[in-house]
Scaffold this motif. Structure first.
Motif, PDB file in Angstrom:
ATOM      1  N   CYS A  10     -51.314 114.590 -48.626  1.00 23.97           N
ATOM      2  CA  CYS A  10     -50.855 115.326 -47.449  1.00 23.97           C
ATOM      3  C   CYS A  10     -49.896 114.431 -46.668  1.00 23.97           C
ATOM      4  CB  CYS A  10     -52.044 115.708 -46.578  1.00 23.97           C
ATOM      5  SG  CYS A  10     -51.561 116.385 -44.975  1.00 23.97           S
ATOM      6  N   CYS A  13     -51.692 113.757 -42.774  1.00 19.22           N
ATOM      7  CA  CYS A  13     -52.842 112.869 -42.537  1.00 19.22           C
ATOM      8  C   CYS A  13     -52.988 111.801 -43.619  1.00 19.22           C
ATOM      9  CB  CYS A  13     -54.124 113.687 -42.411  1.00 19.22           C
ATOM     10  SG  CYS A  13     -54.628 114.484 -43.950  1.00 19.22           S
ATOM     11  N   CYS A  26     -53.296 121.155 -47.188  1.00 15.53           N
ATOM     12  CA  CYS A  26     -54.331 120.161 -46.923  1.00 15.53           C
ATOM     13  C   CYS A  26     -55.577 120.862 -46.391  1.00 15.53           C
ATOM     14  CB  CYS A  26     -53.824 119.163 -45.888  1.00 15.53           C
ATOM     15  SG  CYS A  26     -55.023 117.901 -45.463  1.00 15.53           S
ATOM     16  N   LYS A  28     -57.768 119.709 -44.453  1.00 13.24           N
ATOM     17  CA  LYS A  28     -58.055 119.339 -43.050  1.00 13.24           C
ATOM     18  C   LYS A  28     -57.296 120.237 -42.086  1.00 13.24           C
ATOM     19  CE  LYS A  28     -59.350 114.535 -43.443  1.00 13.24           C
ATOM     20  NZ  LYS A  28     -58.999 113.174 -43.057  1.00 13.24           N
ATOM     21  N   HIS A  30     -54.961 120.653 -39.255  1.00 14.05           N
ATOM     22  CA  HIS A  30     -53.949 119.990 -38.440  1.00 14.05           C
ATOM     23  C   HIS A  30     -52.651 120.760 -38.540  1.00 14.05           C
ATOM     24  CE1 HIS A  30     -52.521 118.459 -42.239  1.00 14.05           C
ATOM     25  NE2 HIS A  30     -53.565 117.681 -42.425  1.00 14.05           N
TER      26      HIS A  30
HETATM   27 ZN   LIG Z   1     -53.709 116.587 -44.145  1.00 14.36          ZN
END
Ligand SMILES: [Zn+2]
Length: 428
Positions: A10, A13, A26, A28, A30
């Motif tokens: 990614c 991050c 990704c 996560k 964000h």
């Molecule tokens: Zn990420």
């Protein structure tokens, strides 16, 4: 079992993870960011035993073996350099041109992305791949899926249909949906998104798909293999900018290798007036894309010579997107109107003896202007991406069979509740 030859990373991050063949974002939470493939092999080593673009397989995700892939062809023409007024212009040619051994059958650089996307889908997977296209991507996927028996649903605006002709009949595993009336590429994206959420269907993912970008990026790999060094400037016309992002990512890998130069090229991207949202956004030097009124956007799109460049939702702002690659390369965005594009198209055809698409003509028009007025150093190494080359020539050489849409919808039907189910029914 062999370890995979790459992992996904990614760009926001920096998390890395294994590829399951489908992941587009990704996991996560964000701000949006493009994933990239990190290849174990840092040296650029083409595999001369592999077919077409798969000679760059060490830097392509996926492992499924496919047949029928072509490749870009890079060459330098003294005549063209005289016309432009520079000394080191190279052409990376994507299309059909037997005298130069160029044989992308569909014939644009979008042909390159189809093969890598299919190669990334795990073997024996049977769900239906869904994508939207302004034309060239549709042709590329229709042919590649047809040759390899991969079930596929393709949504296109009606204006794309004349460019969907093939040397062989398309296999029924490929279904084409045509949007009629006051519709454009963005409507095709909307409908494709809805169908891809149904059980048994999955989204191709467009620019988010690392396989699509690394397939397009083989144009840069092909050019640097031929030239022996990374060019200083890279000229390409853009709609979404996926091809330009891809070229930059490939150039970054080459720069990391170190043997071909240390800097990726400056990106000189171009749009066709009057629809130029990326140009407007870049000139204001902001990460946000300018607001595009839907009705105005559609009207402007219909006035463009190069309608394939008409993306109302380009990946401009996201991490790793067009804004970032322009910033990283100290690049620029230029424009050409229809008149300039038409002139450039004729000039290229007269000089090189092969026809080119309006999109490439836009890129060539901006190269002509930049060489004349913008102070590109005379001996700078310049790479011009020509896509949709030899479309007319191919039609003279081969009888093409037009693709037939399985269903048609107008602008009022796109958002109807029953529309995705009617489309899904085609595969049941
Ligand atoms: Zn990420």
């Amino acid at each position: 079992m062999d370890l995979p030859h790459y992992e996904l990373r990614c760009q926001r991050c920096d998390e890395t993870f294994e590829d399951d063949g489908f992941i587009l974002e990704c996991p996560k939470q964000h701000e949006p960011a493009l994933l990239v493939a990190d290849y174990k092999d840092k040296r650029f080593e083409p595999d001369s035993s592999a077919e077409g673009m798969f000679r760059y397989g060490r830097w392509l995700p996926g492992t499924r073996l496919l047949s029928g892939a072509g490749s870009s062809v890079t060459y330098k023409s003294e005549k063209l350099n005289r016309v432009v007024g520079l000394l080191n212009v190279w052409v990376v040619f994507n299309g059909y041109w037997p005298e130069r051994d160029a044989a992308l059958e569909t014939p644009s650089f979008k042909d390159l992305e189809a093969w890598t996307v299919l190669s990334r889908i795990p073997e024996r997977h049977q769900e239906v791949l869904v994508l939207a296209s302004a034309g060239n991507t549709a042709a590329a996927f229709a042919r590649a899926c047809s040759l390899n028996g991969v079930p596929c649903l393709i949504v296109v605006p009606e204006a794309a249909l004349p460019n969907l002709g093939f040397p062989d009949a398309i296999d029924p595993c490929v279904k084409i949906i045509s949007l009629t009336g006051f519709t454009d590429y963005s409507d095709a994206i909307t409908l494709a998104d809805r169908v891809s959420q149904i059980d048994g269907f999955f989204p191709e993912g467009g620019v988010k798909n690392v396989a699509r970008r690394d397939g397009l990026g083989t144009t840069m790999l092909n050019a640097v293999e031929e030239i022996g060094e990374i060019p200083h400037y890279y000229f390409q016309a853009i709609g979404s900018g996926a091809g330009a992002i891809a070229a930059h990512e490939a150039a970054r890998r080459l720069a990391n290798d170190g043997r071909f130069g240390e800097e990726p090229p400056r990106l000189v991207l171009s749009q066709n007036l009057p629809f130029v949202p990326i140009y407007m956004s870049w000139k204001s030097r902001r990460r946000e894309l300018v607001k595009i009124d839907e009705a105005d956007g559609k009207k402007q799109t219909q006035q463009m010579a190069a309608q394939v460049l008409s993306n109302r939702r380009p990946p401009y702002s996201c991490k790793g997107g067009v804004f970032d690659v322009l910033t990283e390369t100290r690049g620029d965005v230029l424009t050409a109107d229809n008149f300039e594009a038409l002139h450039a198209k004729r000039l290229f055809e007269e000089t090189e003896g092969i026809d080119i698409d309006p999109a490439s003509a836009v890129a060539f028009a901006t190269l002509l202007k930049a060489a004349r007025y913008d102070g590109i150093e005379k001996d700078a190494m310049v790479l011009l991406n020509i896509t949709g080359g030899g479309r007319h020539r191919q039609r003279l050489d081969k009888e093409l069979i037009p693709a037939q849409p399985a269903l048609e919808f107008d602008e009022n039907e796109i958002l109807l509740e029953e529309t995705p189910e009617r489309i899904a029914g085609l595969f049941r």
